[in-house]
Structures are given as C-alpha cells and as structure tokens.
Write a protein that holds these residues in place. Structure first.
Motif, PDB file in Angstrom:
ATOM      1  N   ASP A 192     -21.619   2.707   5.921  1.00 12.89           N
ATOM      2  CA  ASP A 192     -22.423   1.516   5.685  1.00 12.89           C
ATOM      3  C   ASP A 192     -22.272   1.006   4.256  1.00 12.89           C
ATOM      4  OD1 ASP A 192     -23.419   1.716   8.255  1.00 12.89           O
ATOM      5  OD2 ASP A 192     -25.241   2.778   7.638  1.00 12.89           O
ATOM      6  N   HIS A 193     -22.328  -0.326   4.122  1.00 11.72           N
ATOM      7  CA  HIS A 193     -22.273  -0.979   2.818  1.00 11.72           C
ATOM      8  C   HIS A 193     -23.290  -2.107   2.803  1.00 11.72           C
ATOM      9  CE1 HIS A 193     -18.717   1.219   1.569  1.00 11.72           C
ATOM     10  NE2 HIS A 193     -18.328   1.120   2.832  1.00 11.72           N
ATOM     11  N   THR A 194     -23.677  -2.516   1.607  1.00  7.89           N
ATOM     12  CA  THR A 194     -24.712  -3.537   1.459  1.00  7.89           C
ATOM     13  C   THR A 194     -24.203  -4.700   0.623  1.00  7.89           C
ATOM     14  OG1 THR A 194     -26.406  -1.816   1.519  1.00  7.89           O
ATOM     15  CG2 THR A 194     -27.065  -3.952   0.660  1.00  7.89           C
ATOM     16  N   ILE A 195     -24.431  -5.905   1.121  1.00  6.47           N
ATOM     17  CA  ILE A 195     -24.174  -7.123   0.350  1.00  6.47           C
ATOM     18  C   ILE A 195     -25.538  -7.734   0.050  1.00  6.47           C
ATOM     19  CG2 ILE A 195     -23.177  -9.431   0.359  1.00  6.47           C
ATOM     20  CD1 ILE A 195     -21.054  -8.302   2.302  1.00  6.47           C
ATOM     21  N   THR A 196     -25.813  -7.959  -1.231  1.00  2.00           N
ATOM     22  CA  THR A 196     -27.102  -8.487  -1.662  1.00  2.00           C
ATOM     23  C   THR A 196     -26.893  -9.823  -2.357  1.00  2.00           C
ATOM     24  OG1 THR A 196     -27.900  -6.230  -2.020  1.00  2.00           O
ATOM     25  CG2 THR A 196     -29.154  -8.008  -3.059  1.00  2.00           C
TER      26      THR A 196
ATOM     27  N   ASP B 270     -22.777  -3.192  -2.688  1.00  2.00           N
ATOM     28  CA  ASP B 270     -23.204  -1.809  -2.933  1.00  2.00           C
ATOM     29  C   ASP B 270     -23.845  -1.655  -4.310  1.00  2.00           C
ATOM     30  OD1 ASP B 270     -22.369  -1.045  -0.409  1.00  2.00           O
ATOM     31  OD2 ASP B 270     -20.390  -0.398  -1.100  1.00  2.00           O
TER      32      ASP B 270
END
Length: 72
Positions: free
Chosen positions: A49-53, A19
């Motif tokens: 929703d979550h984001t892994i970058t 995130d």
C-alpha cells in the motif's frame, strides 16, 4: 505519475505528497477556468500500500477547493 485538475478563480494551493514525502506544490488559482496538467514524475514503489496526499496550503489567501479530474 500525472495529476489532472481544474485551475480557476477561487481554487487553492496544495502540496502533493507520496508516502509522506512532498513531491510538488501547485497553485490552482487562476483568473480563468482551465484544465491543469501537473507531472509528478516517476517513482519506484515497493510492493504494498501507498498513500497520495493532497494537503491544502496554510496561508489564508491560498486556501480554496481542489477539483481533481484524474490521477494517472
């Protein structure tokens, strides 16, 4: 959370963000090929929703591919 990926010649260095917050930096470059196991810790996430970058390094000598096997 744990990331399993490949270490080896020609691989690069990456920041791991959850995130948008950097949680780890990992250099996947190594003299010989191997499996890397990178613990990313425990994170309390809200519903939704979550984001892994996985963000590549910016220094030319640290650039290279990343071979992710599993994120668990």
């Amino acid at each position: 959370m744990r990331l399993t990926a490949a270490d080896g010649p020609g691989f690069g260095t990456f920041d791991v963000l959850i995130d948008g917050k950097k949680t780890a930096t990992r250099d996947f470059r190594a003299a010989e090929s191997a499996e890397a196991d990178l613990p990313l810790g425990t994170h309390q996430l809200t519903k939704g929703d979550h984001t892994i970058t996985l963000r590549a390094a910016t220094k030319p000598e640290q650039l290279g591919p990343l071979a992710v096997e599993m994120l668990r």
